[in-house]
Design a protein around this motif. Structure first.
Motif, PDB file in Angstrom:
ATOM      1  N   ALA A 181      14.314  19.093 -22.698  1.00 32.79           N
ATOM      2  CA  ALA A 181      14.900  20.376 -22.296  1.00 32.79           C
ATOM      3  C   ALA A 181      14.332  20.830 -20.959  1.00 32.79           C
ATOM      4  CB  ALA A 181      14.639  21.432 -23.374  1.00 32.79           C
ATOM      5  N   MET A 182      13.024  20.699 -20.776  1.00 34.52           N
ATOM      6  CA  MET A 182      12.398  21.126 -19.531  1.00 34.52           C
ATOM      7  C   MET A 182      12.870  20.277 -18.351  1.00 34.52           C
ATOM      8  SD  MET A 182       8.602  21.955 -21.109  1.00 34.52           S
ATOM      9  CE  MET A 182       7.773  22.155 -19.549  1.00 34.52           C
ATOM     10  N   ALA A 183      13.053  18.975 -18.583  1.00 43.29           N
ATOM     11  CA  ALA A 183      13.577  18.118 -17.517  1.00 43.29           C
ATOM     12  C   ALA A 183      14.990  18.556 -17.136  1.00 43.29           C
ATOM     13  CB  ALA A 183      13.578  16.656 -17.980  1.00 43.29           C
ATOM     14  N   GLN A 184      15.788  18.942 -18.135  1.00 46.84           N
ATOM     15  CA  GLN A 184      17.150  19.400 -17.866  1.00 46.84           C
ATOM     16  C   GLN A 184      17.143  20.766 -17.180  1.00 46.84           C
ATOM     17  OE1 GLN A 184      19.975  18.114 -20.709  1.00 46.84           O
ATOM     18  NE2 GLN A 184      21.308  19.878 -20.495  1.00 46.84           N
ATOM     19  N   GLN A 185      16.153  21.608 -17.496  1.00 48.36           N
ATOM     20  CA  GLN A 185      16.021  22.878 -16.788  1.00 48.36           C
ATOM     21  C   GLN A 185      15.847  22.648 -15.283  1.00 48.36           C
ATOM     22  OE1 GLN A 185      13.026  24.629 -19.921  1.00 48.36           O
ATOM     23  NE2 GLN A 185      13.619  26.296 -18.557  1.00 48.36           N
ATOM     24  N   MET A 186      15.047  21.644 -14.949  1.00 49.14           N
ATOM     25  CA  MET A 186      14.829  21.335 -13.535  1.00 49.14           C
ATOM     26  C   MET A 186      16.098  20.786 -12.883  1.00 49.14           C
ATOM     27  SD  MET A 186      11.766  22.365 -13.121  1.00 49.14           S
ATOM     28  CE  MET A 186      12.084  23.557 -14.438  1.00 49.14           C
ATOM     29  N   ALA A 187      16.921  20.067 -13.674  1.00 52.88           N
ATOM     30  CA  ALA A 187      18.199  19.580 -13.146  1.00 52.88           C
ATOM     31  C   ALA A 187      19.124  20.755 -12.825  1.00 52.88           C
ATOM     32  CB  ALA A 187      18.859  18.632 -14.154  1.00 52.88           C
ATOM     33  N   VAL A 188      19.130  21.760 -13.698  1.00 58.03           N
ATOM     34  CA  VAL A 188      19.937  22.961 -13.449  1.00 58.03           C
ATOM     35  C   VAL A 188      19.423  23.696 -12.217  1.00 58.03           C
ATOM     36  CG1 VAL A 188      20.494  25.255 -14.355  1.00 58.03           C
ATOM     37  CG2 VAL A 188      20.666  23.253 -15.847  1.00 58.03           C
ATOM     38  N   ALA A 189      18.095  23.817 -12.106  1.00 54.36           N
ATOM     39  CA  ALA A 189      17.515  24.496 -10.946  1.00 54.36           C
ATOM     40  C   ALA A 189      17.864  23.767  -9.651  1.00 54.36           C
ATOM     41  CB  ALA A 189      16.003  24.594 -11.114  1.00 54.36           C
ATOM     42  N   THR A 190      17.912  22.440  -9.712  1.00 52.33           N
ATOM     43  CA  THR A 190      18.287  21.654  -8.528  1.00 52.33           C
ATOM     44  C   THR A 190      19.695  22.003  -8.058  1.00 52.33           C
ATOM     45  OG1 THR A 190      16.869  19.818  -9.260  1.00 52.33           O
ATOM     46  CG2 THR A 190      18.566  19.305  -7.630  1.00 52.33           C
ATOM     47  N   ILE A 191      20.598  22.229  -9.012  1.00 50.40           N
ATOM     48  CA  ILE A 191      21.974  22.606  -8.672  1.00 50.40           C
ATOM     49  C   ILE A 191      22.024  24.022  -8.104  1.00 50.40           C
ATOM     50  CG2 ILE A 191      24.289  23.005  -9.602  1.00 50.40           C
ATOM     51  CD1 ILE A 191      23.683  20.872 -11.727  1.00 50.40           C
ATOM     52  N   LEU A 192      21.322  24.938  -8.773  1.00 51.20           N
ATOM     53  CA  LEU A 192      21.410  26.351  -8.390  1.00 51.20           C
ATOM     54  C   LEU A 192      20.768  26.648  -7.040  1.00 51.20           C
ATOM     55  CD1 LEU A 192      20.660  28.145 -11.790  1.00 51.20           C
ATOM     56  CD2 LEU A 192      22.875  27.705 -10.735  1.00 51.20           C
ATOM     57  N   VAL A 193      19.767  25.872  -6.665  1.00 50.09           N
ATOM     58  CA  VAL A 193      19.062  26.165  -5.425  1.00 50.09           C
ATOM     59  C   VAL A 193      19.830  25.687  -4.195  1.00 50.09           C
ATOM     60  CG1 VAL A 193      17.708  24.043  -5.137  1.00 50.09           C
ATOM     61  CG2 VAL A 193      16.690  26.261  -4.531  1.00 50.09           C
ATOM     62  N   LYS A 194      20.830  24.847  -4.403  1.00 52.26           N
ATOM     63  CA  LYS A 194      21.622  24.352  -3.280  1.00 52.26           C
ATOM     64  C   LYS A 194      22.551  25.451  -2.760  1.00 52.26           C
ATOM     65  CE  LYS A 194      21.666  19.498  -4.740  1.00 52.26           C
ATOM     66  NZ  LYS A 194      22.517  18.355  -5.177  1.00 52.26           N
ATOM     67  N   PRO A 195      22.806  25.472  -1.461  1.00 52.86           N
ATOM     68  CA  PRO A 195      23.723  26.483  -0.919  1.00 52.86           C
ATOM     69  C   PRO A 195      25.155  26.232  -1.380  1.00 52.86           C
ATOM     70  CG  PRO A 195      23.119  24.883   0.776  1.00 52.86           C
ATOM     71  CD  PRO A 195      22.259  24.583  -0.409  1.00 52.86           C
ATOM     72  N   GLY A 196      25.936  27.277  -1.384  1.00 56.99           N
ATOM     73  CA  GLY A 196      27.333  27.144  -1.780  1.00 56.99           C
ATOM     74  C   GLY A 196      27.555  27.479  -3.236  1.00 56.99           C
ATOM     75  N   VAL A 197      28.800  27.331  -3.655  1.00 59.41           N
ATOM     76  CA  VAL A 197      29.192  27.650  -5.030  1.00 59.41           C
ATOM     77  C   VAL A 197      28.989  26.430  -5.914  1.00 59.41           C
ATOM     78  CG1 VAL A 197      31.077  28.389  -6.528  1.00 59.41           C
ATOM     79  CG2 VAL A 197      30.893  29.322  -4.200  1.00 59.41           C
ATOM     80  N   PRO A 198      28.207  26.552  -6.992  1.00 65.47           N
ATOM     81  CA  PRO A 198      28.006  25.398  -7.882  1.00 65.47           C
ATOM     82  C   PRO A 198      29.225  25.154  -8.758  1.00 65.47           C
ATOM     83  CG  PRO A 198      26.908  27.319  -8.781  1.00 65.47           C
ATOM     84  CD  PRO A 198      27.475  27.740  -7.443  1.00 65.47           C
ATOM     85  N   ASN A 199      29.210  24.022  -9.433  1.00 61.55           N
ATOM     86  CA  ASN A 199      30.230  23.730 -10.441  1.00 61.55           C
ATOM     87  C   ASN A 199      29.897  24.564 -11.671  1.00 61.55           C
ATOM     88  OD1 ASN A 199      31.686  22.605 -12.633  1.00 61.55           O
ATOM     89  ND2 ASN A 199      31.859  20.651 -11.573  1.00 61.55           N
ATOM     90  N   TYR A 200      30.597  25.693 -11.806  1.00 66.55           N
ATOM     91  CA  TYR A 200      30.244  26.647 -12.862  1.00 66.55           C
ATOM     92  C   TYR A 200      30.284  26.026 -14.263  1.00 66.55           C
ATOM     93  CZ  TYR A 200      30.760  30.396  -9.383  1.00 66.55           C
ATOM     94  OH  TYR A 200      30.618  31.220  -8.284  1.00 66.55           O
ATOM     95  N   ALA A 201      31.334  25.281 -14.546  1.00 68.31           N
ATOM     96  CA  ALA A 201      31.477  24.699 -15.890  1.00 68.31           C
ATOM     97  C   ALA A 201      30.351  23.711 -16.174  1.00 68.31           C
ATOM     98  CB  ALA A 201      32.836  24.021 -16.025  1.00 68.31           C
ATOM     99  N   LEU A 202      29.992  22.896 -15.187  1.00 71.38           N
ATOM    100  CA  LEU A 202      28.920  21.908 -15.380  1.00 71.38           C
ATOM    101  C   LEU A 202      27.594  22.598 -15.663  1.00 71.38           C
ATOM    102  CD1 LEU A 202      27.756  19.052 -15.294  1.00 71.38           C
ATOM    103  CD2 LEU A 202      27.548  19.292 -12.799  1.00 71.38           C
TER     104      LEU A 202
END
Length: 534
Positions: A280-301
């Motif tokens: 779960a913690m590894a996946q939390q970091m994957a989510v953070a990697t997406i959110l920290v990028k500029p622009g609009v993320p893939n909301y559904a993903l």
């Protein structure tokens, strides 16, 4: 680097919450002092975080288009908050020596003697690192990485040559737990003569050292590296929970007693649960990697990933409660509160991103229903069994997340008002009472695990030249086992002892395997009947 030593002390019972740092965010550290109930702030956020607590509804409404407002930084912090565990550590009074204990049976084998000395050297290095107030998890992890193959090689040597694996001096391994939380000032240590106990605690310490490196990467904002470190930790606990520990405990007559007395790190249920936790913690970091990028993320993903994190955390709690309730009761209650908090936050974030994806897809009514559910999920629950976030104590360690919670709530409230206004004036889409099942997001569990393979070196030759002394029949297999050995096997000790087979030959040609194939697990179960597990 200038933090107080308590933050780096492996013996501290403090609760740590690691929050990320990015170009606009700085890390927050809060720890609960073991001797008091007050929450001490070691480093506070820059104005970007304080702005979250002072933001009003009017500030959000003043945006050009509130319905298209980007996700706030508070989501990043809430989504990536993780717990930093203390590490297990060796009892400082533990002064054992492999060289002295195996002196007779290794004296005539230079390679064996060299490995014994190397194991002693590495163990002393590990103890020195653990005693250092400024503990370097990188150095400790490296020392354990070099020590673990040696202790495993010694264990295999005793396994395949039980008739000559004699001890001149008892080996008593003494460790303190890093997972358990003891309220009293004096922590409880556990002693064991089993080589497997030493191997298991060394692996657990290695896993938690890697997880601490992951927390450091999270604080620095290096989320991909943090994800890799947590995945490595999950892999080690998976090896412990699915292979080593089940084999060790398979036929143990003392299993029930050990379940209550032994350290949490040696329990199958705890290791299986911690595999889910670190996935779960590894996946939390994957989510953070997406959110920290500029622009609009893939909301559904992002929504699916957050839902998967909640399911992994749920699995952690249910596994711990069903398989190791005794050791669950010994864990820090604040940590378990954080897990409950994280499960609900991840579900709320998942609903939030579901709503954003539905609104983008012009499904306005369902989007409003999803966002409404997300706001309910972020409310403080009225009872321990109710829906929502657990109550946060005013001076508790979770108090550091209040600003992020308020910022997220304000953002969702403003967004919901804007959507409801637009829907009532423009779209006129029917708003269902809840999200229909066919619109709900299906959780994605990445199962991020870096497989850990325990290095299997060839067994070392063992053999003593001294005559058998009935008064000192203490071997690595336990006291008194020589009485069951044949005279023929005893006569082969010393210089006449044939060299041990290499690992592959031992597994293929062991006389005990005649007539059928047998696995490592089966051999371990048979050996466990002879080993003194305490």
């Amino acid at each position: 680097k200038n933090l107080p030593s308590v933050l780096r002390n492996p013996r501290s019972s403090s609760l740590f919450i690691c929050l990320p740092c990015s170009s606009r965010l700085v890390p927050i550290f809060y720890y609960l002092a073991p001797s008091s109930n007050s929450c001490h702030s070691v480093a506070r956020t820059l104005p970007s975080s304080s702005a979250l607590t002072s933001t009003s509804m009017a500030d959000y409404d003043s945006l050009p288009d509130a319905s298209a407002a980007p996700h706030p930084d508070s989501i990043l912090r809430l989504a990536s908050a993780v717990h930093r565990f203390s590490i297990p550590y060796i009892n400082p009074e533990d002064q054992l020596s492999f060289e002295e204990s195996f002196k007779s049976c290794s004296a005539n084998h230079q390679n064996t003697l060299s490995v014994m000395r190397e194991a002693d050297s590495r163990r002393q290095e590990i103890k020195k690192n653990m005693a250092d107030g400024k503990l370097s998890h990188a150095a400790l992890s490296q020392a354990l990485k070099e020590y673990i193959p040696s202790i495993n090689q010694i264990l295999l040597s005793c396994k395949f040559q039980p008739e000559v694996a004699r001890l001149d001096k008892r080996l008593v391994f003494s460790w303190y737990s890093g997972i358990e939380h003891i309220k009293s000032k004096k922590k409880r240590n556990f002693d064991s003569e089993a080589l497997m106990f030493e191997l298991v605690l060394s692996l657990s310490t290695y896993a938690l050292s890697e997880s601490n490196l992951g927390c450091d990467s999270c604080i620095d904002g290096d989320f991909p590296q943090a994800s890799r470190q947590f995945a490595k930790t999950a892999g080690v606990f998976q090896q412990l929970g699915e292979d080593l520990l089940p084999n060790w405990m398979a036929n143990s007559k003392q299993h029930a007693d050990m379940e209550k007395e032994s350290l949490a790190e040696t329990r199958v249920g705890v290791c299986v649960a911690f595999t889910s936790l670190y996935m779960a913690m590894a996946q939390q970091m994957a989510v953070a990697t997406i959110l920290v990028k500029p622009g609009v993320p893939n909301y559904a993903l992002v929504g699916k990933l957050c839902s998967g994190i909640a399911e992994d955390l749920d699995s952690f709690v249910s596994t711990l409660r069903s398989k190791s309730p005794v050791h669950m009761s010994r864990m820090d209650p604040s940590f378990l509160t954080l897990i409950t908090f994280s499960i609900n936050v991840q579900r709320a974030i998942s609903l939030y991103f579901l709503a954003r994806s539905l609104w983008t897809a012009s499904e306005y009514g369902v989007a409003i229903a999803a966002l409404s559910e997300a706001t309910v999920a972020m409310r403080t629950r009225s009872s321990p069994t109710g829906r929502g976030l657990p109550e946060i104590e005013p001076n508790g360690p979770l108090q550091s997340l209040v600003g992020e919670m308020n910022g997220f709530r304000l953002h969702m409230g403003s967004l919901l008002n804007s959507w409801e206004r637009d829907n009532s004036l423009v779209y006129f889409d029917k708003v269902p009472p809840s999200v229909p099942s066919n619109k709900a997001l299906k959780a994605i569990q990445l199962k991020k695990v870096v497989e850990y393979n325990l290095e299997m070196r060839d067994p070392l030759p063992l053999g003593a030249t001294v005559e058998r002394d009935e008064s000192t029949v203490a071997t690595s297999l336990g006291v008194g086992d020589f009485d069951d050995m044949t005279d023929d096997s005893t006569d082969r000790s010393g210089d006449g002892t044939p060299p041990p087979p290499n690992y592959d030959e031992a597994m293929m040609n062991d006389p005990r395997l005649v007539g059928r194939e047998r696995s490592d697990s089966e051999l371990a179960r048979e050996l466990d009947a002879q080993l003194n597990v305490r």
